[in-house]
Every structure is written in C-alpha cells, then in structure tokens.
Design a protein around this motif. Sequence first.
Motif, PDB file in Angstrom:
ATOM      1  N   GLY A  61       0.825  -1.212   0.000  1.00  0.00           N
ATOM      2  CA  GLY A  61       0.000   0.000   0.000  1.00  0.00           C
ATOM      3  C   GLY A  61       0.858   1.261   0.000  1.00  0.00           C
ATOM      4  N   GLN A  62       1.952   1.205   0.746  1.00  0.00           N
ATOM      5  CA  GLN A  62       2.863   2.365   0.781  1.00  0.00           C
ATOM      6  C   GLN A  62       3.499   2.580  -0.582  1.00  0.00           C
ATOM      7  N   ALA A  63       3.872   1.470  -1.232  1.00  0.00           N
ATOM      8  CA  ALA A  63       4.478   1.566  -2.570  1.00  0.00           C
ATOM      9  C   ALA A  63       3.477   2.183  -3.541  1.00  0.00           C
ATOM     10  N   GLU A  64       2.245   1.712  -3.454  1.00  0.00           N
ATOM     11  CA  GLU A  64       1.169   2.231  -4.323  1.00  0.00           C
ATOM     12  C   GLU A  64       1.022   3.749  -4.132  1.00  0.00           C
ATOM     13  N   ALA A  65       0.973   4.177  -2.876  1.00  0.00           N
ATOM     14  CA  ALA A  65       0.800   5.605  -2.578  1.00  0.00           C
ATOM     15  C   ALA A  65       2.003   6.421  -3.055  1.00  0.00           C
ATOM     16  N   LEU A  66       3.183   5.852  -2.900  1.00  0.00           N
ATOM     17  CA  LEU A  66       4.409   6.565  -3.252  1.00  0.00           C
ATOM     18  C   LEU A  66       4.564   6.740  -4.762  1.00  0.00           C
ATOM     19  N   LEU A  67       4.129   5.727  -5.518  1.00  0.00           N
ATOM     20  CA  LEU A  67       4.401   5.738  -6.964  1.00  0.00           C
ATOM     21  C   LEU A  67       3.240   6.255  -7.796  1.00  0.00           C
ATOM     22  N   SER A  68       2.030   6.280  -7.209  1.00  0.00           N
ATOM     23  CA  SER A  68       0.884   6.666  -8.036  1.00  0.00           C
ATOM     24  C   SER A  68       0.976   8.147  -8.387  1.00  0.00           C
ATOM     25  N   GLY A  69       0.568   8.472  -9.592  1.00  0.00           N
ATOM     26  CA  GLY A  69       0.592   9.868 -10.010  1.00  0.00           C
ATOM     27  C   GLY A  69       1.920  10.298 -10.597  1.00  0.00           C
ATOM     28  N   GLN A  70       2.873   9.378 -10.644  1.00  0.00           N
ATOM     29  CA  GLN A  70       4.171   9.690 -11.252  1.00  0.00           C
ATOM     30  C   GLN A  70       4.547   8.548 -12.204  1.00  0.00           C
ATOM     31  N   GLN A  71       4.924   8.898 -13.414  1.00  0.00           N
ATOM     32  CA  GLN A  71       5.229   7.848 -14.394  1.00  0.00           C
ATOM     33  C   GLN A  71       6.719   7.764 -14.723  1.00  0.00           C
ATOM     34  N   ASP A  72       7.510   8.639 -14.139  1.00  0.00           N
ATOM     35  CA  ASP A  72       8.929   8.688 -14.516  1.00  0.00           C
ATOM     36  C   ASP A  72       9.700   7.478 -13.974  1.00  0.00           C
TER      37      ASP A  72
END
Length: 158
Positions: free
Chosen positions: A18-29
Amino acid sequence: MVWQEQEKTVIGTDGLAGQAEALLSGQQDLVANAANLSALLFHSLENVSWVGFYFEKNGELVVGPFQGKPACVTIPMGKGVCGTAAETGKIQRIADVHEFEGHIACDAASKSELVLPVIKNGRLLGVLDLDSPVKNRFSSRDELLMKEILEIFINSLG
Ligand code: SME
C-alpha cells in the motif's frame, strides 16, 4: 566535524504494498519511481544491504537508482544473479550467493540475493536486485511480496 554513521531503522513490511502504491501513483517517470521504490524497500526490509535497479541498455545491464554501497556499473546479460534473471526472465532467489556459479561480488558482505526481472508489455526493462549480508534471507513470502510490489512499479510507469 566527524560524520556519525547511523544504523538503519527498519520500518517493517506491514502495509508495504500500500505504501508503494501511494508513493508511486501519479508519477510515471522511470528514474523517479525506481529511486523512491529502492529507498522504501531499503528502509522497510530487515537485513538488506543493497536494494536497487539495473536497467537494460544496449544489450547489457547498467546500474540505476539504488540504496546501499556503490555497485558494479555494468553486468553482461546472462552473467551473475542479475544477468541470469534478465536473460531467463525468471526470478532468482539465491540462499547462498557463494554457491551460485558466476555470482558477481560487488560487495563481499553479500550472502543471499533476490533478483526479479522487470518486464513491461513483454519487454525487459531491467532487474530489481536485493542483497543481504545474511544467508537464506529471502523467503518465498518475500518473493511474493516483492513480485506484488514490482507489479505496482511496472503499472505506475504508464
Ligand atoms: N551480485 C550481483 C551483482 C549486483 S550487486 O549485488 C549490487 C550479481 O551477481 O548479479
């Protein structure tokens, strides 16, 4: 002024996906997300001395964002644990790297290793490599969790 080396405070794996999801969502780089995911995993997992990415470039693996000591810059396809994961497309979970033929010792302290190929839409992007100074550090449960988290990373790339 003397630099005071700090011990790593381990956060633990509860809710890590869940933390990974929150950290990476909204960024595609690719580099931004690889850097943040390496840091999240390095600080969340116990007994892990190196976490990071190698990316495929011109037929070899080139080191990408990571946490830990400086590492080998390039790894030929098929060589070492990372090159084997990249060439075969199969996860390598190695209990004792000294028994793995062709293991590349970037860090003499590394004793066990988990390497997952990073494949998006059938194309090899590189590998995610985790190293431990403890033998047999990575369980099949760790492998499943890292697979799940890597999926989140791959999907974040858009
Ligand atoms: N031991 C790896 C090389 C990469 S480092 O551990 C960071 C291997 O055999 O592929």
